[in-house]
Enzyme design. Sequence first.
Site, PDB file in Angstrom:
ATOM      1  N   PRO A   1      10.770  12.888  16.723  1.00 31.37           N
ATOM      2  CA  PRO A   1      12.172  13.227  17.008  1.00 31.37           C
ATOM      3  C   PRO A   1      12.509  13.424  18.481  1.00 31.37           C
ATOM      4  CG  PRO A   1      11.012  15.173  16.278  1.00 31.37           C
ATOM      5  CD  PRO A   1      10.016  14.046  16.181  1.00 31.37           C
ATOM      6  N   GLY A   2      11.508  13.421  19.377  1.00 30.59           N
ATOM      7  CA  GLY A   2      11.833  13.437  20.795  1.00 30.59           C
ATOM      8  C   GLY A   2      11.186  14.519  21.630  1.00 30.59           C
ATOM      9  N   GLY A   3      10.312  15.341  21.054  1.00 35.57           N
ATOM     10  CA  GLY A   3       9.682  16.392  21.833  1.00 35.57           C
ATOM     11  C   GLY A   3       8.912  15.863  23.030  1.00 35.57           C
ATOM     12  N   LYS A   4       8.056  14.896  22.786  1.00 35.62           N
ATOM     13  CA  LYS A   4       7.259  14.340  23.880  1.00 35.62           C
ATOM     14  C   LYS A   4       8.125  13.467  24.787  1.00 35.62           C
ATOM     15  CE  LYS A   4       2.992  14.487  21.176  1.00 35.62           C
ATOM     16  NZ  LYS A   4       3.631  15.020  19.953  1.00 35.62           N
TER      17      LYS A   4
ATOM     18  N   ARG B   1      15.760   7.896  12.031  1.00 38.21           N
ATOM     19  CA  ARG B   1      14.999   8.770  12.935  1.00 38.21           C
ATOM     20  C   ARG B   1      15.330   8.468  14.395  1.00 38.21           C
ATOM     21  NH1 ARG B   1      10.437  11.414  11.757  1.00 38.21           N
ATOM     22  NH2 ARG B   1       9.237  10.444  13.451  1.00 38.21           N
TER      23      ARG B   1
ATOM     24  N   ASP C   1       2.039   8.502  20.034  1.00 36.97           N
ATOM     25  CA  ASP C   1       1.866   9.635  19.126  1.00 36.97           C
ATOM     26  C   ASP C   1       1.967   9.057  17.720  1.00 36.97           C
ATOM     27  OD1 ASP C   1       1.534  12.418  18.551  1.00 36.97           O
ATOM     28  OD2 ASP C   1       3.638  12.485  17.978  1.00 36.97           O
TER      29      ASP C   1
ATOM     30  N   CYS D   1      -1.436  14.209  14.850  1.00 36.62           N
ATOM     31  CA  CYS D   1      -1.446  15.594  14.368  1.00 36.62           C
ATOM     32  C   CYS D   1      -2.316  15.669  13.121  1.00 36.62           C
ATOM     33  CB  CYS D   1      -0.034  16.109  14.119  1.00 36.62           C
ATOM     34  SG  CYS D   1       0.941  15.135  12.959  1.00 36.62           S
TER      35      CYS D   1
END
Length: 462
Positions: free
Chosen positions: A116-119, A142, A181, A234
């Site tokens: 969703p855009g964290g990295k 997404r 990721d 993850c």
Amino acid sequence: MELPEKFVERVLRDLGAGEGAALCAALDGAPEVSVRLNEAKCDGAGIPDVVAQGAAERVPWSPQGFYLAERPQFTFDSDFHAGAYYVQEASSQFVGHLLRDVPTRGARILDLCAAPGGKTTLYASLAGPEGLVVANEIDRKRAQVLADNVRKWGTGNVAVTCCEPGRMADFAGWFDVVAVDAPCSGEGMFRKDAGARAAWSEGNVRLCAARQEEILRAAWRLLKPGGTLIYSTCTFNREENEGSLERLSAEVGDEAVACGAIAAAEAWGIVCGRVGAFRTFRFYPHRARGEGFFASVVRKAEDAACRGRLPRGRRQPIAAVDRTTEAELRRWVREPERMRFGVVADTCYAWYEAQADAVAALSAALPVICSGVALGQLFKGRLKPDPALAFFAGLDRAATAVAELDEEQALRYLRRQEVAPAAFAEGMNLVAARGRALGFAKRIGGRVNNLYPQSLRILKGE
């Protein structure tokens, strides 16, 4: 919901009875809560209340990362909606540490599996106005969430694309950094996501590993000689982590070279290792303060065979603007001399000049959902600002009136409810709370037209 039986069997076998039992116990415990601050929005307005008022502790490997003592109601925090911070797992923030000695300022960075855009937002902060982050997500729904988070972060140096990695083949050797990721079996999320437990199977592990192999091949082709590849998941299992790296290493051979040493203090609890030229870092929640995570980094040899040139586009969706239009657009940004202006369909945009040609090349060849800063539409020579412009850290607030709201009125605004007109000047207003911009509203007499996007409004608690 209990941990999957086959997962437990494998963990006990691979880690040993004591270590495996400790991991399983940790996965049934309470997850950590962490955030990462947006420097561009904290320098002037100060530290967000979720950090300043709580017993926050710094994430040791992330300069802008903080652990929170408890999980607040982020939905009802105007700082969250203003993009002052991103709620991101502490473990995931480690990718920034992997790039600590890489010249990311002004770099061209590809986040190949970005939602969703964290990295993505982390890379955008590292790249700066001279750099460009291309954030790709194959799922359109997404990708829209990704685009919303990118706009809210407000750095103006991200292009969001939506395509299979193989479709980016024309950009071989184009990126200084490629980050994967990878979609994975999600074992590291078992502590906070019951759905991840329910979806897990040994068969899905194998399917994920096969998909990761394909994505890594594409990522390596897109990386320029001398560039840096980051691979992360993850999940805990070897097949999706070290196994994926071994399969790529066998294919690229001597083109993969080790990076310099990357510090990881013993107190951090990270398990460090090597797979060929790859340096690897494992986060187990019974050892490190964060969710389960695996990260690795390698460089592409300077003499690797690869082309790196702008592909010839098949279309040109970005049109130039005339001088009168540009004059109107320039007054809305603080540093217009660093920006290039254009029109896509009927919306005006701004891009940092340093990467404007790169964005044009992307837009000509790939499905780009958003890029740069959407400024808005022109009506009778005046700009009706796009909601994205309010979030832009480079917005010139002198361009329009500013309505500073208290937290109660700010939440009404974020719900698209009526807000009291007293704080608003007649006409267009930038809406702010705690000094941070949230959007636009227009006062017409005794009524305020709430222009906050319907897609972003708060629904909870209505």
